[in-house]
Design a protein around this motif. Structure first.
Motif: not given
Lengths: 329, 491
Positions: B110-113, B336-342, B383-386, B448-449
């Motif tokens: 989220f922060v760096v990428l 909303a993937y970003h939102w979900s991550r947080l 995994a963090p990405r699924g 999608y990171d």
């Protein structure tokens, strides 16, 4: 980002990303670095361009991560050596080849075939694009070898570790800070200890020369005790031939050393060295009873010598050099 | 005017080596766009003939950004292969440590990428990054830096090394947790919850309300009505470490729910010659190409779509708020993937505090050494990405004979391609394509990171990620123009 600051480039070989994260993980010192250097290239974090790198006549500091697996990796390795005043081989892959180096003795075509024939891959599913789009969709072919940066060019600083331990990253950042003041480290500086991991291991037996390995157990055969030397428990640990300086983190997690810091100083081939120390300690007290045959049977319990001894260093081993030499004939 | 190809090579601020090729017709309209993974590492081959109990440490290096996910998926495959169900204590310790890793990966992304695209959308490319954020929002970056230390510390407590951990044994873990560890972790986890909450609130107050973010969040091009796949626990709640694989359709109806070892009944992989990453698809639907309604997505948004709820308080509230704001589940808005991550970061922080209040984590039965070997095992984690699958077959001496790994970035490969097509067609009109537009194309991918070291578990082929390069080809495939720069070609 003023241009009069020294220029820093972080360049990749075949990376997994762990080295990047280890660098980010140091926290404030990295923020200092970002402030004091003009970071011109680091593609996981910045939208920097390769042509910037190519156009520059001089880069002050270049950090290289990952093993060299392609001609482009190779070209970049040579480019940074040519242009950068200080080249840092960062991480075990850049120093010794690392785990991707386990593919060093496998034909590239086999690697691809296996990937495309796993149990879930639909047979014959591979679709070939129409010719018009072919050129624009080219994917680069594999090279034959996997090499560490250190074999291709001479780095100024080497930071082993998969990934480098935070203490060593901080040391590297100190070096880069001193560099700002015009101080350059001695060529070939290795940010690790010359001595073996055993020398600083909290589980080190009082007298290493009397170390006895009772048997050889795999990790599903013996549950490691938390306070006893792994070798004395019959669990193979690469401590005796691996450089210290990692903060023995795996040992702290009650797992044997897998050798990611590379061989101790003056050891050229880890496998040969380890076998010789193993043979002397293995069943030292029962040697007569077992005889050669018994000992050989026991050594058979080392089911994957390549993956055990050379897990991080295969491309630089005698084994690989010999095989490749034979292949060339 | 002849047909042309626009190439973004490589895509930056993602993990791994990716190229985008966009083919334009004579009128400058997008005909077809491809997201190509041009990296190859070969793990499935060189993991063969290794002792299976060594695979968790070897395969963790498939990816340094989600090393814990590979370490644990591998551990679960190895447990199953030896027929050793981990003790309850061991399972809890694994899950505890893993929460830290989810946060580690999510915050880094989220922060760096990603954040530079939203918080610095007006900045020039050379400032659209973490250094630019440090200038614009030093407080946030300070919190992020603080989180790195905390996370490193927590991860080291469990895994020895924070990246590429050494933590698991067949049927358990290598090290007990001590009372001292718990005391230390209590402070760290509390501070971490403060930070994840801070970053979540920053997102809600500053990013979610921004015009630029909203435009992307509700943009039809950045929306795919797909199937979703993810793990859920016994109550159909969100779970990263264990549970059942649940698949829902684009209307939110449960299609199936199955246990890890049945995955080959449901998932198959398609290959194309222009990418080193395959294209997993749902067997029941068959491979239908890059057609939205037949595609299945994984990752944070997919997890929150397949789960009925989240067990922890703050995360549950945040989850409700997102679902309400976006008009109910399933949520198809990719941004909303970003939102979900947080939201997941908050859940993971809360979950760790729950574990700390559970005294059974201090028990000494951390390995189960009994069980009947099956010589084959499947391990699935989120995994963090699924969804991440490790599947091993071994001989009678427990030497690996077959290794199959399906990564979340591969699962999302078809979706990323389909969305790329949509976004490129919407944004690109004509042959003049400014950098800003290309970055908006990349923004869709970044949601999608994707982790492409993971996607191919392979040997990196094209390893210079040389920023944006636009190559123009004519219809014979000859290079006729380059807009920025051309990285050196391989052979």
């Amino acid at each position: 980002m003023s241009s009069n600051k020294p220029k820093l480039a972080i360049v990749y070989g075949s990376v997994c990303g762990g080295c990047d994260v280890s660098l980010v993980n140091v926290g404030e010192p990295l923020a200092d670095l970002l402030t004091n250097y003009d970071v011109i290239y680091w593609s996981i974090a910045l939208d920097g361009k390769l042509h910037t790198l190519e156009k520059l006549e001089r880069i002050d500091v270049a950090i290289y991560m990952g093993p060299i697996r392609t001609e482009l990796n190779m070209k970049l390795a040579k480019l940074i050596r040519e242009k950068a005043d200080l080249v840092v081989a960062y991480g075990t892959c850049a120093v010794y080849g690392g785990i991707p180096g386990l593919g060093a003795l496998i034909k590239p075509s086999t690697l691809v075939e296996t990937m495309k024939s796993t149990v879930t891959t639909t047979p014959g599913s591979e679709k070939v694009v129409k010719s018009m789009e072919k050129e624009g969709l080219k994917i680069p072919p594999l090279t034959n070898q996997c090499l560490p940066l250190s074999v291709v060019v001479e780095p100024d600083v080497l930071v082993p570790g998969c990934p480098p331990a935070v203490e060593n990253v901080e040391k590297l950042i100190d070096i880069l800070k001193k560099y700002l003041r015009g101080e350059k480290p001695v060529k070939g500086l290795m940010l690790a200890e010359p001595r073996s991991l055993c020398e600083e291991c909290p589980r080190r037996p009082k007298d290493m020369s009397k170390l006895v390995i009772p048997n050889i157990y795999r990790l599903h055969e013996a549950v490691p005790k938390e306070d006893k030397c792994f070798l004395e428990q019959g669990i193979l640990c690469l401590g005796p031939i691996t450089r210290a300086g990692c903060g023995h983190r795996c040992i702290k997690a009650n797992m044997p050393c897998a050798g990611c810091m590379g061989p101790v100083q003056r050891v050229d081939d880890v496998g040969l060295k380890f076998l010789s120390s193993l043979a002397s300690a293995l069943l030292a007290d029962k040697e007569k009873e077992l005889g050669e045959e018994g000992l050989a049977k026991l050594l058979d319990k080392i089911v994957d010598p390549q993956g055990l001894f050379y897990r991080y260093t295969l491309p630089t081993s005698y084994l690989t050099k010999l095989v490749l030499k034979r292949l060339r004939k | 005017m002849s047909r042309r190809t626009i190439t973004i090579e490589p895509v930056t601020r993602i993990e791994g080596e990716v190229k985008v090729a966009i083919f334009l017709n004579e009128r400058g309209e997008v005909e077809r766009a491809y997201y190509q993974v041009v990296e190859f590492r070969g793990y499935e081959e060189f993991c063969k003939n290794r002792p299976v109990e060594d695979l968790p440490r070897i395969t963790s290096t498939v990816c340094g950004v989600c090393s814990w996910a590979h370490h644990l998926a591998s551990a679960k495959a190895v447990d199953a292969l030896y027929g050793r169900k981990p003790t309850e204590t061991a399972a809890k310790l694994r899950e505890f440590g893993y929460q830290a890793h989810i946060i580690d990966s999510h915050l880094l992304h989220f922060v760096v990428l990603s954040l530079p695209d939203f918080a610095l959308s007006d900045a020039p490319p050379e400032l659209r990054n973490i250094a630019g954020l440090l200038r614009r929002n030093p407080e946030l970056v300070k919190k992020f830096i603080e989180s790195r230390k905390i996370l490193r510390n927590i991860e080291e407590t469990f895994g020895g090394k924070a990246i590429h951990p050494a933590f698991v044994l067949p049927g358990g873990v290598s090290k007990k947790l001590t009372r001292d560890d718990v005391d230390k972790l209590s402070k760290l986890c509390k501070d971490l919850l403060d930070i994840t909450t801070y970053i979540y609130e920053y997102f809600i107050d500053r990013i979610l309300k921004s015009k630029n973010f909203n435009e992307l969040l509700y943009n039809e091009a950045y929306r795919l009505r797909t199937y979703y796949i993810g793990l859920v626990d016994n109550n159909n709640y969100l779970n990263f470490y264990d549970g059942f694989v649940r698949i829902i359709d684009s209307k939110g109806r449960e299609v199936t729910k199955f246990e890890a070892d049945k995955y080959t009944d449901y998932i198959a992989e398609h290959a194309e010659d222009w990418s080193y990453s395959k294209f997993p698809y749902l067997k029941s639907l068959g491979w239908r190409g890059f057609v939205e309604e037949y595609i299945c997505r994984a990752g944070p948004l997919a997890r929150l779509n397949v789960a009925d709820d989240i067990s922890t308080e703050r995360a549950r509230e945040a989850y409700k708020y997102m679902v309400e704001t976006l008009g109910g589940k399933p949520i198809h808005n990719t941004i909303a993937y970003h939102w979900s991550r947080l939201i997941e970061c908050i859940h993971a922080s809360e979950k760790m505090i729950e574990f700390l209040n559970d005294d059974s984590i201090l028990r000494e039965d951390i390995v189960n050494t009994s069980g009947s070997p099956r010589y084959e095992g499947v391990g699935i984690v989120e995994a963090p990405r699924g969804l991440l699958v490790h599947h091993y077959q071994a001989d009678e001496n427990f030497i690996a004979r077959e290794v199959n790994i399906i990564t979340p970035t591969a699962i999302n490969n078809a979706a990323i391609n389909a969305e790329l097509q949509k976004v490129a067609s919407t944004l690109i009109k004509g042959f003049e394509v400014p950098e800003k537009i290309l970055n908006l194309v990349e923004t869709s991918i970044r949601a999608y990171d994707p982790c492409n070291a993971c996607a191919t578990h392979t040997l990196s082929l094209l390893s210079s990620r040389g920023g944006i390069t636009v190559l123009i080809y004519d219809n014979e495939g000859r290079l006729i123009e380059k807009l920025h720069s051309k990285p050196p070609r391989l052979r």
